[in-house]
Design a protein around this motif. Structure first.
Motif, PDB file in Angstrom:
ATOM      1  N   SER A  71       0.853  -1.164  -0.040  1.00 45.50           N
ATOM      2  CA  SER A  71       0.029  -0.173   0.152  1.00 45.50           C
ATOM      3  C   SER A  71       0.939   1.464  -0.140  1.00 45.50           C
ATOM      4  CB  SER A  71      -0.834  -0.093   1.181  1.00 45.50           C
ATOM      5  OG  SER A  71      -1.860  -0.935   1.136  1.00 45.50           O
ATOM      6  N   ARG A  72       1.985   1.286   0.929  1.00 47.69           N
ATOM      7  CA  ARG A  72       2.624   2.441   1.003  1.00 47.69           C
ATOM      8  C   ARG A  72       3.281   2.698  -0.629  1.00 47.69           C
ATOM      9  NH1 ARG A  72       4.258   1.077   6.318  1.00 47.69           N
ATOM     10  NH2 ARG A  72       6.209  -0.038   5.505  1.00 47.69           N
ATOM     11  N   LYS A  73       4.052   1.485  -0.827  1.00 41.67           N
ATOM     12  CA  LYS A  73       4.593   1.902  -2.277  1.00 41.67           C
ATOM     13  C   LYS A  73       3.715   2.155  -3.459  1.00 41.67           C
ATOM     14  CE  LYS A  73       8.392  -0.661  -4.447  1.00 41.67           C
ATOM     15  NZ  LYS A  73       9.662   0.261  -4.099  1.00 41.67           N
ATOM     16  N   THR A  74       2.479   1.553  -3.484  1.00 42.41           N
ATOM     17  CA  THR A  74       1.408   1.949  -4.564  1.00 42.41           C
ATOM     18  C   THR A  74       1.021   3.261  -4.279  1.00 42.41           C
ATOM     19  OG1 THR A  74       0.842  -0.241  -4.675  1.00 42.41           O
ATOM     20  CG2 THR A  74      -0.586   1.296  -5.629  1.00 42.41           C
ATOM     21  N   ASP A  75       0.598   3.721  -3.008  1.00 42.74           N
ATOM     22  CA  ASP A  75       0.226   5.084  -2.753  1.00 42.74           C
ATOM     23  C   ASP A  75       1.211   6.137  -3.046  1.00 42.74           C
ATOM     24  OD1 ASP A  75      -2.049   3.922  -1.708  1.00 42.74           O
ATOM     25  OD2 ASP A  75      -1.647   4.445   0.469  1.00 42.74           O
ATOM     26  N   SER A  76       2.562   5.847  -3.021  1.00 44.93           N
ATOM     27  CA  SER A  76       3.468   6.693  -3.231  1.00 44.93           C
ATOM     28  C   SER A  76       3.675   7.072  -4.713  1.00 44.93           C
ATOM     29  CB  SER A  76       5.121   6.361  -2.795  1.00 44.93           C
ATOM     30  OG  SER A  76       5.965   7.093  -3.020  1.00 44.93           O
ATOM     31  N   ALA A  77       3.563   5.679  -5.531  1.00 44.00           N
ATOM     32  CA  ALA A  77       3.814   5.874  -6.765  1.00 44.00           C
ATOM     33  C   ALA A  77       2.665   6.735  -7.691  1.00 44.00           C
ATOM     34  CB  ALA A  77       3.893   4.484  -7.550  1.00 44.00           C
ATOM     35  N   VAL A  78       1.415   6.530  -7.148  1.00 44.31           N
ATOM     36  CA  VAL A  78       0.261   7.108  -7.501  1.00 44.31           C
ATOM     37  C   VAL A  78       0.137   8.689  -7.097  1.00 44.31           C
ATOM     38  CG1 VAL A  78      -2.224   7.491  -7.079  1.00 44.31           C
ATOM     39  CG2 VAL A  78      -1.312   5.180  -7.440  1.00 44.31           C
ATOM     40  N   MET A  79       0.691   8.883  -6.102  1.00 43.16           N
ATOM     41  CA  MET A  79       0.833  10.265  -5.693  1.00 43.16           C
ATOM     42  C   MET A  79       1.917  11.153  -6.571  1.00 43.16           C
ATOM     43  SD  MET A  79      -1.422  10.988  -3.567  1.00 43.16           S
ATOM     44  CE  MET A  79      -1.353  12.718  -3.286  1.00 43.16           C
ATOM     45  N   ASN A  80       2.824  10.511  -6.724  1.00 41.20           N
ATOM     46  CA  ASN A  80       3.906  11.054  -7.586  1.00 41.20           C
ATOM     47  C   ASN A  80       3.595  11.249  -9.026  1.00 41.20           C
ATOM     48  OD1 ASN A  80       5.838  11.188  -5.559  1.00 41.20           O
ATOM     49  ND2 ASN A  80       6.679   9.184  -6.133  1.00 41.20           N
ATOM     50  N   ALA A  81       2.447  10.445  -9.364  1.00 40.02           N
ATOM     51  CA  ALA A  81       2.047  10.595 -10.887  1.00 40.02           C
ATOM     52  C   ALA A  81       0.855  11.679 -10.936  1.00 40.02           C
ATOM     53  CB  ALA A  81       1.672   9.064 -11.339  1.00 40.02           C
ATOM     54  N   ILE A  82       0.113  11.937 -10.009  1.00 39.93           N
ATOM     55  CA  ILE A  82      -1.019  12.882 -10.083  1.00 39.93           C
ATOM     56  C   ILE A  82      -0.914  14.224  -9.422  1.00 39.93           C
ATOM     57  CG2 ILE A  82      -2.517  10.763 -10.304  1.00 39.93           C
ATOM     58  CD1 ILE A  82      -3.327  11.367  -7.041  1.00 39.93           C
ATOM     59  N   ASP A  83      -1.846  14.836  -9.720  1.00 40.16           N
ATOM     60  CA  ASP A  83      -1.847  16.379  -9.071  1.00 40.16           C
ATOM     61  C   ASP A  83      -2.345  16.320  -7.469  1.00 40.16           C
ATOM     62  OD1 ASP A  83      -2.521  18.911  -8.778  1.00 40.16           O
ATOM     63  OD2 ASP A  83      -4.510  19.052  -9.811  1.00 40.16           O
ATOM     64  N   ASP A  84      -1.659  17.258  -6.827  1.00 43.11           N
ATOM     65  CA  ASP A  84      -1.815  17.322  -5.461  1.00 43.11           C
ATOM     66  C   ASP A  84      -2.950  17.463  -4.959  1.00 43.11           C
ATOM     67  OD1 ASP A  84       1.170  16.913  -5.230  1.00 43.11           O
ATOM     68  OD2 ASP A  84       1.590  19.101  -5.186  1.00 43.11           O
ATOM     69  N   ASN A  85      -3.962  17.877  -5.626  1.00 40.40           N
ATOM     70  CA  ASN A  85      -5.524  18.176  -5.273  1.00 40.40           C
ATOM     71  C   ASN A  85      -6.442  16.874  -5.216  1.00 40.40           C
ATOM     72  OD1 ASN A  85      -4.727  20.917  -4.997  1.00 40.40           O
ATOM     73  ND2 ASN A  85      -5.719  21.302  -7.197  1.00 40.40           N
ATOM     74  N   LEU A  86      -5.660  15.937  -5.680  1.00 41.78           N
ATOM     75  CA  LEU A  86      -6.321  14.574  -5.599  1.00 41.78           C
ATOM     76  C   LEU A  86      -5.706  13.603  -4.727  1.00 41.78           C
ATOM     77  CD1 LEU A  86      -8.422  13.094  -7.594  1.00 41.78           C
ATOM     78  CD2 LEU A  86      -6.292  12.285  -8.461  1.00 41.78           C
ATOM     79  N   THR A  87      -6.677  13.076  -3.648  1.00 43.67           N
ATOM     80  CA  THR A  87      -6.196  12.132  -2.770  1.00 43.67           C
ATOM     81  C   THR A  87      -5.941  10.842  -3.231  1.00 43.67           C
ATOM     82  OG1 THR A  87      -8.447  11.350  -2.042  1.00 43.67           O
ATOM     83  CG2 THR A  87      -7.820  13.242  -0.881  1.00 43.67           C
ATOM     84  N   VAL A  88      -5.465   9.795  -2.551  1.00 47.62           N
ATOM     85  CA  VAL A  88      -4.915   8.377  -2.979  1.00 47.62           C
ATOM     86  C   VAL A  88      -6.389   7.809  -3.345  1.00 47.62           C
ATOM     87  CG1 VAL A  88      -3.999   6.433  -2.522  1.00 47.62           C
ATOM     88  CG2 VAL A  88      -2.773   8.403  -2.062  1.00 47.62           C
ATOM     89  N   SER A  89      -7.122   7.940  -2.398  1.00 47.95           N
ATOM     90  CA  SER A  89      -8.705   7.177  -2.573  1.00 47.95           C
ATOM     91  C   SER A  89      -9.347   7.558  -3.837  1.00 47.95           C
ATOM     92  CB  SER A  89      -9.330   7.415  -1.163  1.00 47.95           C
ATOM     93  OG  SER A  89      -8.711   7.151  -0.078  1.00 47.95           O
ATOM     94  N   GLN A  90      -9.247   8.820  -4.090  1.00 48.42           N
ATOM     95  CA  GLN A  90      -9.929   9.506  -5.147  1.00 48.42           C
ATOM     96  C   GLN A  90      -9.406   8.765  -6.107  1.00 48.42           C
ATOM     97  OE1 GLN A  90      -9.682  13.704  -4.391  1.00 48.42           O
ATOM     98  NE2 GLN A  90     -11.759  13.780  -3.527  1.00 48.42           N
ATOM     99  N   ALA A  91      -8.024   8.641  -6.333  1.00 54.23           N
ATOM    100  CA  ALA A  91      -7.249   7.995  -7.580  1.00 54.23           C
ATOM    101  C   ALA A  91      -7.715   6.594  -7.795  1.00 54.23           C
ATOM    102  CB  ALA A  91      -5.741   8.390  -7.193  1.00 54.23           C
ATOM    103  N   TYR A  92      -7.719   5.841  -6.580  1.00 55.80           N
ATOM    104  CA  TYR A  92      -8.436   4.345  -6.539  1.00 55.80           C
ATOM    105  C   TYR A  92      -9.674   4.346  -7.129  1.00 55.80           C
ATOM    106  CZ  TYR A  92      -4.032   3.155  -4.404  1.00 55.80           C
ATOM    107  OH  TYR A  92      -2.484   2.957  -3.992  1.00 55.80           O
ATOM    108  N   VAL A  93     -10.727   5.426  -7.064  1.00 50.34           N
ATOM    109  CA  VAL A  93     -11.947   5.079  -7.344  1.00 50.34           C
ATOM    110  C   VAL A  93     -11.864   5.464  -8.932  1.00 50.34           C
ATOM    111  CG1 VAL A  93     -14.244   6.752  -7.303  1.00 50.34           C
ATOM    112  CG2 VAL A  93     -13.012   5.922  -5.370  1.00 50.34           C
ATOM    113  N   ILE A  94     -11.181   6.551  -9.435  1.00 49.95           N
ATOM    114  CA  ILE A  94     -11.014   6.792 -10.602  1.00 49.95           C
ATOM    115  C   ILE A  94     -10.585   5.462 -11.354  1.00 49.95           C
ATOM    116  CG2 ILE A  94      -9.697   8.174 -12.252  1.00 49.95           C
ATOM    117  CD1 ILE A  94     -10.035  10.587 -10.518  1.00 49.95           C
TER     118      ILE A  94
END
Length: 144
Positions: free
Chosen positions: A19-42
């Motif tokens: 989870s930590r590794k995936t969350d970090s990769a997702v956060m590095n790839a997206i806009d700061d205004n988006l939460t990790v949970s929102q990214a997973y929903v998308i």
């Protein structure tokens, strides 16, 4: 059989690491205004086989309470990431659709998640992956 293996503890530790590794990769790839949970929903809406996605689908997929999903969807709607569209025949039921903004973001999210998924299965054979998934299903069914 005794519980001498501490499977639950090991799975829990591994889950946190992934989870930590995936969350970090997702956060590095997206806009700061988006939460990790929102990214997973998308990502879920983008990659699901379901023709229409509803709030209940998200509650079931992510094991979240109705109020948590509702709050997240409200925020996503305010940020122009989703739209909730009434379904013909039942005005109470609203399907969730992605906006152009979130469709663009979804590509980055999928790439980030895909890179971690590829890392997880590195050095594994197809039959090993299938066996592992079968075992995970059995474990999940055991604790439901």
């Amino acid at each position: 059989m005794n519980s001498e293996y501490s499977l639950g503890l090991y799975i829990s530790k591994l889950s946190r690491l992934i989870s930590r590794k995936t969350d970090s990769a997702v956060m590095n790839a997206i806009d700061d205004n988006l939460t990790v949970s929102q990214a997973y929903v998308i990502d879920f809406i983008t990659n699901t086989d379901k023709e229409d996605v509803f709030q209940k689908d998200l509650e079931n997929e992510f094991y979240l309470k109705r109020s948590s999903v509702s709050l997240m969807l409200n925020n996503m709607e305010k940020n122009d990431l989703i739209k909730r569209v009434p379904v013909a025949g039942d005005a109470r039921l609203k399907k969730i659709i992605l906006t152009e903004k979130s469709i663009e973001i979804s590509k980055k999210i999928s790439e980030a998640i895909g890179s971690i998924e590829n890392e997880l299965i590195k050095n594994m054979e197809e039959d090993e992956i299938k066996s592992f998934l079968t075992l995970l299903d059995k474990i999940g069914n055991n604790i439901k």
